[in-house]
Motif scaffolding. Sequence first.
Motif, PDB file in Angstrom:
ATOM      1  N   PRO A 157       0.819  -1.220   0.000  1.00 29.11           N
ATOM      2  CA  PRO A 157       0.000   0.000   0.000  1.00 29.11           C
ATOM      3  C   PRO A 157       0.851   1.269   0.000  1.00 29.11           C
ATOM      4  CG  PRO A 157       0.017  -0.994   2.180  1.00 29.11           C
ATOM      5  CD  PRO A 157       0.777  -1.922   1.288  1.00 29.11           C
ATOM      6  N   ALA A 158       0.391   2.281  -0.742  1.00 29.18           N
ATOM      7  CA  ALA A 158       1.064   3.576  -0.782  1.00 29.18           C
ATOM      8  C   ALA A 158       0.552   4.451   0.355  1.00 29.18           C
ATOM      9  CB  ALA A 158       0.806   4.241  -2.134  1.00 29.18           C
ATOM     10  N   GLN A 159       1.087   5.671   0.445  1.00 31.14           N
ATOM     11  CA  GLN A 159       0.743   6.572   1.537  1.00 31.14           C
ATOM     12  C   GLN A 159      -0.768   6.838   1.608  1.00 31.14           C
ATOM     13  OE1 GLN A 159       3.210   7.651   3.635  1.00 31.14           O
ATOM     14  NE2 GLN A 159       1.607   8.454   4.979  1.00 31.14           N
ATOM     15  N   GLU A 160      -1.409   6.949   0.431  1.00 32.90           N
ATOM     16  CA  GLU A 160      -2.843   7.277   0.408  1.00 32.90           C
ATOM     17  C   GLU A 160      -3.729   6.126   0.876  1.00 32.90           C
ATOM     18  OE1 GLU A 160      -1.820   6.395  -4.027  1.00 32.90           O
ATOM     19  OE2 GLU A 160      -0.821   7.244  -2.261  1.00 32.90           O
ATOM     20  N   HIS A 161      -3.135   4.950   1.049  1.00 31.12           N
ATOM     21  CA  HIS A 161      -3.915   3.790   1.481  1.00 31.12           C
ATOM     22  C   HIS A 161      -3.708   3.482   2.964  1.00 31.12           C
ATOM     23  CE1 HIS A 161      -2.840   2.863  -2.891  1.00 31.12           C
ATOM     24  NE2 HIS A 161      -4.119   3.218  -2.904  1.00 31.12           N
ATOM     25  N   THR A 162      -3.020   4.373   3.677  1.00 34.43           N
ATOM     26  CA  THR A 162      -2.698   4.100   5.083  1.00 34.43           C
ATOM     27  C   THR A 162      -3.334   5.154   5.997  1.00 34.43           C
ATOM     28  OG1 THR A 162      -0.634   5.372   4.887  1.00 34.43           O
ATOM     29  CG2 THR A 162      -0.506   3.001   4.489  1.00 34.43           C
TER      30      THR A 162
END
Length: 275
Positions: free
Chosen positions: A258-263
């Motif tokens: 997951p990238a930053q926008e998914h955390t």
Amino acid sequence: MKNTVMTFQRQKDEQKKITMLTAYDYSTAKVMDNAGINGILVGDSLGMVMLGCEDTLSVTMEDIIHHTKAVARGAKNALVVADMPFMSYQTSVYDAVYNAGRLMKEGRCQAVKLEGGAAVCPQIEAIVAASIPVMAHIGLTPQSVNAFGGFKVQGKSEEAAKRILAEAKQVEAAGAFAVVLECVPAKLAELVTKSVSIPTIGIGAGAGCDGQILVYQDMLGMFGDFKPKFVKQFAHVGAEMEKGIKAYIAETQNGTFPAQEHTFKIDEEVINKLY
């Protein structure tokens, strides 16, 4: 508006084609319902496309009820029809009515479908007498695949064609509100359609029927074990699914998902107090 057995009859009378597909779960049924499908069949084809069986014979009442419940929750406008599985109606008229009642009460469908012609007319009559709408099914009836010697086109000889025509009239007289014609020559299916007052739903029976039905995994390219001649793939969802899954695997393995926008975030002070 909710599709009913009367909707089907009205569409035949007005020469408007009836559209049906199979479905076996809530999410798929909801998508089909939103698209405007007239009817959804919870078919015993689930044995092959959902459970991986080699035919439909292993499907149980519990299987059909389980999947029908899910479909009925997702289909607010489509007519939901539940298949009566192998040996749920052949054994006796009593069993047929009892099991059809279970599909209605527990599965929450609006009609049931059973395979066969003259031999099952007593069952059709009794189920209809119990106020349960029945869709008949003649031609290639998959539950009889062993008797037919495989999945073969039915009604090609004069004798066989006459039998299919007679059976369509017999199931109509028994009270069926519609009849599925499977793997029947197109010209014969067209003649049957003109010879009965109830709607005919074709699968491998040409464009002369009052409506059409396909297994949705077939028409979306999701079932790759084999492709029947009568299937047109309207989309290649299976290939797109495989592509998406491969991308997910790759990004998970290389760390880009997951990238930053998914955390989700937490205050650094909270984290620092944990060390």
